[in-house]
Design a protein around this motif. Structure first.
Motif, PDB file in Angstrom:
ATOM      1  N   UNK A 106      44.093  75.136  13.049  1.00 11.68           N
ATOM      2  CA  UNK A 106      43.756  73.856  12.690  1.00 11.68           C
ATOM      3  C   UNK A 106      44.911  73.677  11.601  1.00 11.68           C
ATOM      4  N   UNK A 107      45.580  72.564  11.452  1.00 10.28           N
ATOM      5  CA  UNK A 107      46.567  72.106  10.462  1.00 10.28           C
ATOM      6  C   UNK A 107      45.891  70.827   9.862  1.00 10.28           C
ATOM      7  N   UNK A 108      45.857  70.681   8.631  1.00  8.10           N
ATOM      8  CA  UNK A 108      45.721  69.598   7.956  1.00  8.10           C
ATOM      9  C   UNK A 108      46.869  68.728   7.647  1.00  8.10           C
ATOM     10  N   UNK A 156      54.778  58.349   6.851  1.00  9.46           N
ATOM     11  CA  UNK A 156      55.311  59.507   7.141  1.00  9.46           C
ATOM     12  C   UNK A 156      54.401  60.625   7.761  1.00  9.46           C
ATOM     13  N   UNK A 157      53.300  60.497   7.509  1.00  5.29           N
ATOM     14  CA  UNK A 157      52.393  61.451   8.101  1.00  5.29           C
ATOM     15  C   UNK A 157      52.251  61.749   9.490  1.00  5.29           C
ATOM     16  N   UNK A 158      52.890  60.592   9.993  1.00  9.11           N
ATOM     17  CA  UNK A 158      53.102  60.431  11.555  1.00  9.11           C
ATOM     18  C   UNK A 158      54.046  61.580  12.123  1.00  9.11           C
ATOM     19  N   UNK A 159      55.108  61.594  11.598  1.00  3.25           N
ATOM     20  CA  UNK A 159      56.232  62.752  11.855  1.00  3.25           C
ATOM     21  C   UNK A 159      55.919  64.042  11.659  1.00  3.25           C
ATOM     22  N   UNK A 160      54.945  64.053  10.455  1.00  9.15           N
ATOM     23  CA  UNK A 160      54.715  65.479  10.162  1.00  9.15           C
ATOM     24  C   UNK A 160      53.501  66.232  11.298  1.00  9.15           C
ATOM     25  N   UNK A 161      52.754  65.062  11.452  1.00  5.26           N
ATOM     26  CA  UNK A 161      51.538  65.490  12.644  1.00  5.26           C
ATOM     27  C   UNK A 161      52.049  65.743  13.891  1.00  5.26           C
ATOM     28  N   UNK A 162      53.045  65.134  14.012  1.00  3.90           N
ATOM     29  CA  UNK A 162      53.805  65.448  15.617  1.00  3.90           C
ATOM     30  C   UNK A 162      54.575  66.801  15.582  1.00  3.90           C
ATOM     31  N   UNK A 163      55.063  67.215  14.510  1.00  7.05           N
ATOM     32  CA  UNK A 163      55.751  68.382  14.184  1.00  7.05           C
ATOM     33  C   UNK A 163      54.827  69.446  14.096  1.00  7.05           C
ATOM     34  N   UNK A 164      53.565  69.439  13.531  1.00 10.76           N
ATOM     35  CA  UNK A 164      52.640  70.537  13.582  1.00 10.76           C
ATOM     36  C   UNK A 164      51.991  70.742  14.706  1.00 10.76           C
ATOM     37  N   UNK A 165      51.641  69.660  15.409  1.00 11.75           N
ATOM     38  CA  UNK A 165      51.029  69.358  16.755  1.00 11.75           C
ATOM     39  C   UNK A 165      51.348  70.584  17.680  1.00 11.75           C
ATOM     40  N   UNK A 166      52.723  70.730  17.728  1.00 10.94           N
ATOM     41  CA  UNK A 166      53.127  71.770  18.771  1.00 10.94           C
ATOM     42  C   UNK A 166      52.777  73.275  18.618  1.00 10.94           C
ATOM     43  N   UNK A 167      52.384  73.547  17.464  1.00 10.60           N
ATOM     44  CA  UNK A 167      51.891  74.894  17.103  1.00 10.60           C
ATOM     45  C   UNK A 167      50.390  75.259  16.926  1.00 10.60           C
ATOM     46  N   UNK A 203      45.279  56.290  13.272  1.00  7.37           N
ATOM     47  CA  UNK A 203      44.872  55.940  14.821  1.00  7.37           C
ATOM     48  C   UNK A 203      46.282  56.035  15.636  1.00  7.37           C
ATOM     49  N   UNK A 204      47.414  55.978  14.885  1.00  8.33           N
ATOM     50  CA  UNK A 204      48.615  56.065  15.695  1.00  8.33           C
ATOM     51  C   UNK A 204      49.005  57.535  16.015  1.00  8.33           C
ATOM     52  N   UNK A 205      48.450  58.213  14.819  1.00  8.23           N
ATOM     53  CA  UNK A 205      48.585  59.794  15.141  1.00  8.23           C
ATOM     54  C   UNK A 205      47.800  60.056  16.306  1.00  8.23           C
ATOM     55  N   UNK A 206      46.442  59.793  16.227  1.00 10.93           N
ATOM     56  CA  UNK A 206      45.505  60.025  17.380  1.00 10.93           C
ATOM     57  C   UNK A 206      46.077  59.639  18.739  1.00 10.93           C
ATOM     58  N   UNK A 207      46.668  58.420  18.823  1.00  7.63           N
ATOM     59  CA  UNK A 207      47.363  58.289  20.060  1.00  7.63           C
ATOM     60  C   UNK A 207      48.257  58.880  20.543  1.00  7.63           C
ATOM     61  N   UNK A 208      49.374  59.411  19.457  1.00  9.42           N
ATOM     62  CA  UNK A 208      50.366  60.129  19.912  1.00  9.42           C
ATOM     63  C   UNK A 208      50.172  61.677  20.174  1.00  9.42           C
ATOM     64  N   UNK A 209      49.119  62.114  19.623  1.00  8.19           N
ATOM     65  CA  UNK A 209      48.995  63.530  19.787  1.00  8.19           C
ATOM     66  C   UNK A 209      47.953  64.090  21.244  1.00  8.19           C
ATOM     67  N   UNK A 210      48.508  65.177  21.930  1.00  9.90           N
ATOM     68  CA  UNK A 210      47.741  65.647  23.201  1.00  9.90           C
ATOM     69  C   UNK A 210      46.617  66.681  22.696  1.00  9.90           C
TER      70      UNK A 210
END
Length: 220
Positions: free
Chosen positions: A106-108, A115-126, A157-164
């Motif tokens: 898990x990554x916090x 700016x947290x949106x781009x960070x979440x998308x970056x780490x979600x791949x790993x 909410x935006x992050x949750x909708x973007x991540x798989x």
């Protein structure tokens, strides 16, 4: 199985058993941190992790940024998952996948702004899950969790909708606001620490009220 309620800052086997009985399907065990509540010695983390009943997950919270250090901590603790609370690079995740096979990563991501949106998308791949919290790793003394503060749920909410992958919501959750948080963000899971404590101890009444408001089913 992925946990929908993680009770963090567990400090004893007794607290762990209380949390599980009242609906937690994961418990957070806090290792050394630069600030914040809930830190317990490595030996106690291992003792509690050994007592966690399957299929409940034991989750080590680590502020380490070295793959070697994180892997050593996780192996010594015997936990089923590792929650990385500070920023690390892609090479760290790759090394941990090799060194900790079968462990959930898990990554916090600390939601300090959009700016947290781009960070979440970056780490979600790993990783296997992203946990959204309200700390600030840019401070002189890093705040990496347990702040008791609510962040901007619109960003969450935006992050949750973007991540798989599963998104777990943390940060200032209490029995009084968790229903609003669930409606606003729609997270896969919830993570709570200070909002369930009275005088530093896990409060059974607060936990029961939290689980009820969040729609979590009690195990007993």
């Amino acid at each position: 199985m992925f946990p929908r309620l993680k009770v963090c800052c567990i400090s004893s086997v007794e607290e762990m058993r209380l949390a599980v009985r009242l609906g937690a399907d994961a418990v957070g065990l806090v290792g050394a941190m630069p600030s914040g509540p809930g830190v317990i010695p490595d030996e106690r983390i291992a003792d509690i992790a050994r007592a966690v009943p399957p299929p409940v997950m034991s989750v080590l919270l680590t502020s380490a940024q070295s793959a070697d250090t994180i892997a050593r901590q996780a192996d010594a603790a015997g936990v089923s998952a590792v929650q990385i609370v500070d920023r690390v690079g892609p090479a760290v995740y790759a090394r941990l996948r090799t060194d900790l096979p079968g462990r959930s990563l898990w990554q916090v991501v600390h939601v300090t702004g959009p700016e947290a949106i781009a960070e979440a998308e970056r780490v979600a791949r790993h990783v296997d899950a992203v946990l959204l919290d309200s700390g600030d790793p840019t401070l002189d003394t890093k705040a990496l969790g347990g702040t008791g503060r609510v962040h901007d749920w619109r960003v969450s909410r935006t992050i949750r909708e973007l991540l798989d992958i599963p998104v777990v919501l943390a940060g200032g959750l209490t029995p009084g606001n968790v229903a609003d948080a669930v409606r606003a963000v729609g997270p896969f899971g919830l993570d709570v620490c200070s909002g369930l404590r009275t005088g530093g101890a896990l409060d059974a009444d607060k936990l029961a009220a939290f689980a009820s408001a969040a729609g979590v089913q009690r195990l007993a």
